[in-house]
Design a protein around this motif. Structure first.
Motif, mmCIF file in Angstrom:
data_model
loop_
_atom_site.group_PDB
_atom_site.id
_atom_site.type_symbol
_atom_site.label_atom_id
_atom_site.label_comp_id
_atom_site.label_asym_id
_atom_site.label_seq_id
_atom_site.Cartn_x
_atom_site.Cartn_y
_atom_site.Cartn_z
ATOM 1 N N UNK A 124 19.010 4.193 -6.475
ATOM 2 C CA UNK A 124 17.845 3.904 -5.635
ATOM 3 C C UNK A 124 17.281 5.195 -5.057
ATOM 4 N N UNK B 212 15.486 7.041 -7.832
ATOM 5 C CA UNK B 212 14.214 6.385 -8.158
ATOM 6 C C UNK B 212 13.173 6.705 -7.093
ATOM 7 N N UNK C 144 9.609 8.643 -7.531
ATOM 8 C CA UNK C 144 8.323 8.070 -7.149
ATOM 9 C C UNK C 144 7.618 8.944 -6.114
ATOM 10 N N UNK D 117 17.215 -3.573 -13.337
ATOM 11 C CA UNK D 117 16.556 -2.281 -13.534
ATOM 12 C C UNK D 117 17.554 -1.114 -13.562
ATOM 13 N N UNK D 118 17.228 -0.060 -14.294
ATOM 14 C CA UNK D 118 18.023 1.177 -14.253
ATOM 15 C C UNK D 118 17.048 2.339 -14.144
ATOM 16 N N UNK D 119 17.574 3.559 -14.160
ATOM 17 C CA UNK D 119 16.717 4.740 -14.081
ATOM 18 C C UNK D 119 15.799 4.836 -15.288
ATOM 19 N N UNK E 185 20.192 -3.287 -2.146
ATOM 20 C CA UNK E 185 18.856 -2.698 -2.287
ATOM 21 C C UNK E 185 18.019 -3.004 -1.043
ATOM 22 N N UNK F 269 19.411 -0.916 1.927
ATOM 23 C CA UNK F 269 19.075 0.508 1.848
ATOM 24 C C UNK F 269 17.625 0.726 2.279
ATOM 25 N N UNK G 298 16.512 2.924 5.482
ATOM 26 C CA UNK G 298 15.585 4.044 5.312
ATOM 27 C C UNK G 298 14.397 3.892 6.253
ATOM 28 N N UNK H 29 6.047 8.154 6.514
ATOM 29 C CA UNK H 29 6.164 6.812 5.963
ATOM 30 C C UNK H 29 4.834 6.339 5.374
ATOM 31 N N UNK I 35 4.163 7.908 2.238
ATOM 32 C CA UNK I 35 5.101 7.480 1.199
ATOM 33 C C UNK I 35 4.802 6.102 0.646
ATOM 34 N N UNK J 115 4.516 5.456 -3.020
ATOM 35 C CA UNK J 115 5.770 5.661 -3.748
ATOM 36 C C UNK J 115 6.693 4.463 -3.554
ATOM 37 N N UNK J 116 6.754 3.970 -2.311
ATOM 38 C CA UNK J 116 7.618 2.820 -2.039
ATOM 39 C C UNK J 116 7.137 1.594 -2.815
ATOM 40 N N UNK K 188 5.535 1.647 -5.702
ATOM 41 C CA UNK K 188 5.944 1.823 -7.099
ATOM 42 C C UNK K 188 7.423 1.536 -7.299
ATOM 43 N N UNK K 189 8.200 2.015 -6.323
ATOM 44 C CA UNK K 189 9.643 1.785 -6.407
ATOM 45 C C UNK K 189 9.935 0.289 -6.415
ATOM 46 N N UNK L 263 9.277 -1.248 -9.664
ATOM 47 C CA UNK L 263 10.291 -0.962 -10.678
ATOM 48 C C UNK L 263 11.530 -1.822 -10.515
ATOM 49 N N UNK L 264 11.829 -2.170 -9.268
ATOM 50 C CA UNK L 264 13.067 -2.909 -9.030
ATOM 51 C C UNK L 264 12.791 -4.388 -8.759
#
Lengths: 337, 337
Positions: A243, A246, A250, B131-133, B240, B243, B247, B261, B264, B267-268, B270-271, B274-275
């Motif tokens: 995580x 990732x 991103x 999901x993975x990297x 997940x 975390x 954060x 924040x 970001x 990016x969050x 997009x993250x 992905x997950x």
């Protein structure tokens, strides 16, 4: 308290082990350390470090257990390993506890053979602390017993409860059983039988807990067999790393992300600290007739220092004796039913 | 392709189910939908929505399976539930596949009873993408079989392999066994026996994989029993979420963090994408003699849409027939040894 530290175990041994020992005696009154391992190597690491020489001793051990050694090989062929010598020091009463960041399977097997299990304990377990939103919880077993009977899970609950009370200072720990649904009847054959035993045990048993809830802080002790516990521990490690990777991908991909990332660094550092294995220090072997603490192979000096602190508390609170008493009490109360 | 969709299953039914169906026929040629459930409620949801009325039909079902219903209760007392009626539509050939975001245990039990298992399959399994990297991997079983024999794990490997080839388009999927060490001899009794069977199967079996490595993208298919798979799935979901919450706490606590924040947020987002479970759409029931896809109870319209897409591919590639053939081939090659 005098604690034997395996100077040769872990990915960064003996450097960080010696560092952890030196920092401990500097910062903590009441913990003296015996460094067990290659005398010459340890002396070299100690060189130039300032510490009270009466508080760190070296005891030589000529062999080192490697990660590829099986427990049986280690027991037969490495009788002068730092692990074996360190545990013998606890057996003979020279040391009050033993800490190792080395091969956990060998530490477990050697402890069992040399120190034996606490009275009434069928199978010792490895317990580890994991972070949650509120506090940490104790997960056990995380790898000592891959195939378990319901009675083993009951004892894991009792041992985790004792440790949580005495070392983590919780008065009435909430003990939960890891399963795939909250209802009594959810689970596999093993957990369904274990549920019945735990329900009748002298514990604050709060029932089944699902995987998604263990990090909520709802349970203080989470019980499972060693195969599942090990999988949960490693999945959590792997996922947390993934995580963060990732997120970094991103963040740095975006244009404003790079600046955002820099601004976030303190927060990420705090987050890492909260989830960092090093902060928790060490996983106790519960059910062994003596104080043995396993530290992560990737341990830093801080992790070693924290493991020494855990070993000190474990030994001071005589956890292994309390475990025997609590298991005996449980058997008595079961006999009266 | 005509797909029966359980309009009543899931936390936000029938609203998001109907939405998912409407979006599907708008965006995808070749997928028509039968909405199965309360006729009046479904009509109400469809009201005001623009779509080709020849491509969405309603078939009434008077009952709804609730999350507290046990599979046996549902089978006995809810013979006119949206789940039962939808699966019967596959059985009679009216529909090509069935999708439900409802009670997964009931969907599995009803499919098994109404459609039966594919030839040669001992126990069907629920497979889910994680999901993975790099990419995603298929994890199975995630809850259909809490107590397994080694032969079941072998079949899970074969079925996952077939699905991965046909639906995910991987030519030679890397199939791994979830265990607590990479060496052959590591694991519990179940995995050690399963390892031997998998090694001799007509598969690209890459051996044991540890929990910390499943998110690395090293395996395309990861096999385990349904108890462990469900624990891994739920631990991953819980961790997940935890975390991200931690954060956020750390970020908003700092002074520059708040601005960081905001910067970001893309990016969050997009993250999350992905997950996000919604992106993967649905978990196929492998080994059932027909196409049945389970969607998450928390499914959004997008998740339903993706589940319909998965069901379409599953049915088009005739996965259940291919699974029978692949299992038969494995038995033959084992008989020749």
């Amino acid at each position: 308290m005098l604690i034997a530290l395996d100077a040769m175990g872990g990915d960064h041994a003996p450097t960080i082990n010696v560092e952890g020992a030196v920092e401990t005696v500097k910062e903590q009154d009441g913990i003296d350390v015996i460094l067990v391992g290659d005398d010459a190597l340890i002396r070299q690491e100690l060189q130039g470090k300032r510490f009270d020489p009466t508080r760190i001793r070296i005891i030589h051990a000529s062999q080192v257990v490697e990660m590829y050694d099986s427990p049986s090989t280690a027991l037969r062929k490495k009788r002068d390993s730092s692990i074996r010598v360190g545990i013998e020091l606890v057996k003979t009463g020279v040391a009050d506890a033993f800490v190792s960041a080395g091969h956990s399977g060998v530490v477990m097997a050697t402890s069992k053979m040399v120190l034996g299990t606490s009275n009434g304990v069928d199978r010792p377990a490895i317990a580890t602390l994991m972070p949650t939103l509120k506090d940490a919880f104790l997960l056990l077993d995380v790898g000592a017993n891959v195939d378990c009977r319901p009675e083993n899970l009951l004892q894991f609950g009792l041992m985790g409860n004792t440790y949580c009370r005495l070392v983590l200072g919780k008065t009435e720990p909430k003990v939960s059983l890891l399963s795939i649904g909250e209802e009594d009847i959810k689970g596999n054959e093993l957990t369904k039988e274990a549920f019945k035993l735990l329900k009748n045990a002298p514990l604050n048993f709060t029932g089944n807990i699902e995987g998604k809830d263990i990090f909520s802080g709802r349970a203080d002790v989470v019980i499972c067999d060693g195969f599942i516990g090990n999988v949960v521990l490693k999945v959590s490690e792997g996922l947390a790393e993934t995580i963060l990777k990732m997120l970094k991908q991103e963040i740095t991909a975006g244009s404003s992300g790079r600046i955002g990332y820099l601004m976030l660094k303190p927060a990420l550092r705090n987050f890492k600290k909260r989830t960092d294995y090093d902060e928790y220090g060490g996983a106790p072997l519960l059910g062994i007739n003596g104080a043995c603490i396993i530290s992560h192979g990737r341990s830093s000096a801080k992790a070693i220092k924290n493991a020494l602190r855990v070993a000190n508390n474990y030994s001071r609170m005589k956890v292994h004796e309390a475990i025997s008493k609590d298991i005996e009490n449980c058997s008595k109360s079961a006999a009266q039913v």
